[in-house]
Design an enzyme around this catalytic site. Sequence first.
Site, PDB file in Angstrom:
ATOM      1  N   SER A   9      -0.420   2.498  -4.975  1.00 22.37           N
ATOM      2  CA  SER A   9      -1.535   1.804  -5.691  1.00 22.37           C
ATOM      3  C   SER A   9      -0.962   0.919  -4.089  1.00 22.37           C
ATOM      4  O   SER A   9      -1.335   0.038  -2.836  1.00 22.37           O
ATOM      5  CB  SER A   9      -1.740   0.302  -6.579  1.00 22.37           C
ATOM      6  OG  SER A   9      -2.055   0.019  -7.067  1.00 22.37           O
ATOM      7  N   LYS A  68      -7.669  -0.220  -4.791  1.00 22.88           N
ATOM      8  CA  LYS A  68      -6.669  -0.160  -5.339  1.00 22.88           C
ATOM      9  C   LYS A  68      -6.261  -0.606  -6.749  1.00 22.88           C
ATOM     10  O   LYS A  68      -5.828  -0.293  -7.572  1.00 22.88           O
ATOM     11  CB  LYS A  68      -5.994  -0.380  -4.690  1.00 22.88           C
ATOM     12  CG  LYS A  68      -5.520  -0.507  -3.374  1.00 22.88           C
ATOM     13  CD  LYS A  68      -5.128   1.064  -4.066  1.00 22.88           C
ATOM     14  CE  LYS A  68      -4.338   1.825  -2.202  1.00 22.88           C
ATOM     15  NZ  LYS A  68      -3.447   2.834  -2.334  1.00 22.88           N
ATOM     16  N   TYR A  79     -11.359  -1.779  -0.624  1.00 24.52           N
ATOM     17  CA  TYR A  79      -9.959  -1.449  -0.311  1.00 24.52           C
ATOM     18  C   TYR A  79      -9.152  -1.860  -1.519  1.00 24.52           C
ATOM     19  O   TYR A  79      -8.545  -1.336  -2.192  1.00 24.52           O
ATOM     20  CB  TYR A  79      -9.151  -1.431   1.165  1.00 24.52           C
ATOM     21  CG  TYR A  79      -8.044  -1.806   0.860  1.00 24.52           C
ATOM     22  CD1 TYR A  79      -7.225  -0.192   0.828  1.00 24.52           C
ATOM     23  CD2 TYR A  79      -6.901  -3.007   0.324  1.00 24.52           C
ATOM     24  CE1 TYR A  79      -5.665  -0.270   1.078  1.00 24.52           C
ATOM     25  CE2 TYR A  79      -5.122  -3.280  -0.256  1.00 24.52           C
ATOM     26  CZ  TYR A  79      -5.199  -0.937  -0.062  1.00 24.52           C
ATOM     27  OH  TYR A  79      -3.192  -1.190   0.218  1.00 24.52           O
ATOM     28  N   SER A 135       1.481  11.931   7.288  1.00 22.69           N
ATOM     29  CA  SER A 135       1.920  12.320   9.171  1.00 22.69           C
ATOM     30  C   SER A 135       2.593  10.350   9.734  1.00 22.69           C
ATOM     31  O   SER A 135       2.585  11.582  10.392  1.00 22.69           O
ATOM     32  CB  SER A 135       1.059  12.591   9.314  1.00 22.69           C
ATOM     33  OG  SER A 135      -0.285  11.377   9.229  1.00 22.69           O
TER      34      SER A 135
END
Length: 271
Positions: free
Chosen positions: A131, A149, A145, A11
């Site tokens: 990633s 990853k 976060y 988006s």
Amino acid sequence: MKKVILITGASSGMGKETAVKLIHEGHIVYTVARRIDQMQDLKSLGGHPLQMDVTREEDIQYVVDTIISKEGRIDVLWNNAGYGLYGSVEDVSLTEARKEMEVNVFGMAAMTQKVVPFMRKAKSGLIINTSSMGGKMYFPMGAWYHASKHAVEGLSDCLRLELKQFNIKVAVLEPGFIATEFGSVLLHNFSKISPQSAYTGMMDKIIHGTKRAGQGNGSSKPSVIADTVSKIVSSTNPKTRYRVGKFARPMVWMRTYLGDRLFDKIVMSQM
């Protein structure tokens, strides 16, 4: 060769920019995100936007069934949906942390599980997992976060070995600083943390650095990601990893070769 491509998190930012490029290159591009209203311009270009939440299995099943019924195949899956959750380990609620993992890791895995059977049947396919350079190194306030990853990195490596026998390729994209909504999401996360937090000094410095990175030459344009994904899609033998964007290569190099203590000093010198 025209390929059927499915992109999650399309988006805005990297996903949307890349979708535009792939559509212009003649591919059949399906884009999914929660905010379908922000993908209507892709429809006017010839894309196929669908509303989907990567944490809802029924949404994923609907999207995959729709594409298979119309196209008969999915040649490329780009697992790009994800977001950054920032704040100290002490401050971030485990509810928020679980949501981060649900989107960044389990959402990616759920998409992969639904698409792989069709790629196996075709004995062909490409999966690209987004990633980050943050999957190879770390900054304070980014524990959840970075954890997500790092998980993407490990999952992708295992997936690559498992799918090799079926002629399905797996590539990992490791962006550096890219001019997207990432910075605004980070700042929004900080705004939800109590001003009495013991980590306000560190947060203030990260906020300042984030705003500075969003100005001038602090970040790369999303077009560098679009060019890289286009390259991966067109390659007959893609590399296992693509490190691209501002600071990605030097930061990961320092983390790899300087050792923990020296890298810690470099990072904290910016605090």
